[in-house]
Motif scaffolding. Structure first.
Motif, short mmCIF file in Angstrom:
data_model
loop_
_atom_site.label_atom_id
_atom_site.label_comp_id
_atom_site.label_asym_id
_atom_site.label_seq_id
_atom_site.Cartn_x
_atom_site.Cartn_y
_atom_site.Cartn_z
N GLN A 80 63.13 51.57 40.64
CA GLN A 80 63.32 52.64 41.60
C GLN A 80 64.71 53.15 41.48
O GLN A 80 65.75 52.19 41.07
N PRO A 81 64.88 54.36 41.87
CA PRO A 81 66.43 54.58 41.90
C PRO A 81 67.48 53.91 42.60
O PRO A 81 68.55 53.45 42.18
N SER A 82 67.20 53.22 43.60
CA SER A 82 67.75 51.99 44.28
C SER A 82 68.07 50.98 43.63
O SER A 82 68.91 50.07 44.16
N ASP A 83 67.46 50.57 42.41
CA ASP A 83 67.79 49.41 41.53
C ASP A 83 68.84 50.03 40.61
O ASP A 83 69.48 49.02 39.94
N SER A 84 69.43 51.17 40.80
CA SER A 84 70.66 51.55 39.93
C SER A 84 71.67 50.70 40.46
O SER A 84 72.29 50.72 41.72
N ALA A 85 72.63 50.09 39.66
CA ALA A 85 73.46 48.88 40.14
C ALA A 85 73.97 48.19 38.77
O ALA A 85 73.43 48.38 37.75
N THR A 86 75.01 47.37 38.76
CA THR A 86 75.29 46.30 37.99
C THR A 86 74.85 44.95 38.29
O THR A 86 74.66 44.53 39.25
N TYR A 87 73.99 44.63 37.00
CA TYR A 87 73.48 43.15 37.39
C TYR A 87 74.39 42.31 36.51
O TYR A 87 74.61 42.31 35.27
#
Lengths: 111, 115
Positions: A80-87
């Motif tokens: 999902q777009p909300s998964d866009s992040a640094t892991y």
């Protein structure tokens, strides 16, 4: 060789696809492995912890650990777009009572 | 409840100021940590307290001084900082700090700017 290595990305994945994030570590005696998600300007948030070889599933997230090959991965299904992040991958090496962070992989989910 | 709180959220200070960052957890955790994080970098460990005793100091300059008044509180006293100390300061806690490190839970951080 860095103790915990991740591809910095950015990794671009279409919405709805599976995102695969990988991490390798150098200390063969490491016992505990963690995945954190960090949005820009925010603090790291724990996604998964894994301690045994194999897969561990939690909702859309699956962590995979292979101690023989010294890698740990995180799969995100139905991205999902909300998964866009640094892991951030973090490992507890046997040599020290602290966790070592990888440099993080930037994930971008495109609509 | 896995909440770690930090105050203040933002702090701007001059190089001659003295200020303190505060961290609190009520999960009964016995290990608490201070990290520093610069933009686009992973968190860097600064200090670890285990059972209210300083157990790890990662060669941090003396202008940073940690304090653990009790098992729920962790402070970081700041004095004579430099502009390069500007960063996000993160507090974390874990149930214990043993051979197999327990999961660490992070607070929201304090965004520090040194002028």
């Amino acid at each position: 060789q860095k103790e915990v290595e991740q591809n910095s990305g950015p990794l671009s994945v279409p919405e709805g696809a599976i995102a695969s994030l990988n991490c390798t570590y150098s200390d063969r005696g490491s016992q505990s492995f963690f995945w954190y998600r960090q949005y820009s300007g925010k603090s790291p948030e724990l996604i998964m912890s894994i301690y045994s070889n194999g897969d561990k599933e939690d909702g859309r997230f699956t962590a995979q650990l292979n101690k023989a090959s010294q890698y740990v991965s995180l799969l995100i299904r139905d991205s999902q777009p909300s998964d866009s992040a640094t892991y951030l991958c973090a490992v507890d090496p046997s040599s020290a009572s602290k966790i070592i962070f990888g440099s993080g992989t930037r994930l971008s989910i495109r609509p | 409840d896995t909440e770690v709180t930090q105050t203040p959220k933002h702090l701007v200070m001059g190089m001659t100021n003295k200020k303190s960052l505060k961290c609190e957890q009520h999960m009964g955790h016995r290990a608490m940590y201070w990290y520093k994080q610069k933009a686009k970098k992973p968190p860097e460990l600064m200090f670890v307290y285990s059972y209210e005793k300083l157990s790890i100091n990662e060669s941090v300059p003396s202008r940073f001084s940690p304090e653990c008044p009790n098992s729920s509180l962790l402070n970081l006293h700041l004095h004579a900082l430099q502009p390069e100390d500007s960063a996000l300061y993160l507090c974390a806690s874990s149930p214990s700090m043993g051979q197999n490190t327990d999961t660490q839970y992070f607070g929201p951080g304090t965004r520090l700017t040194v002028l």
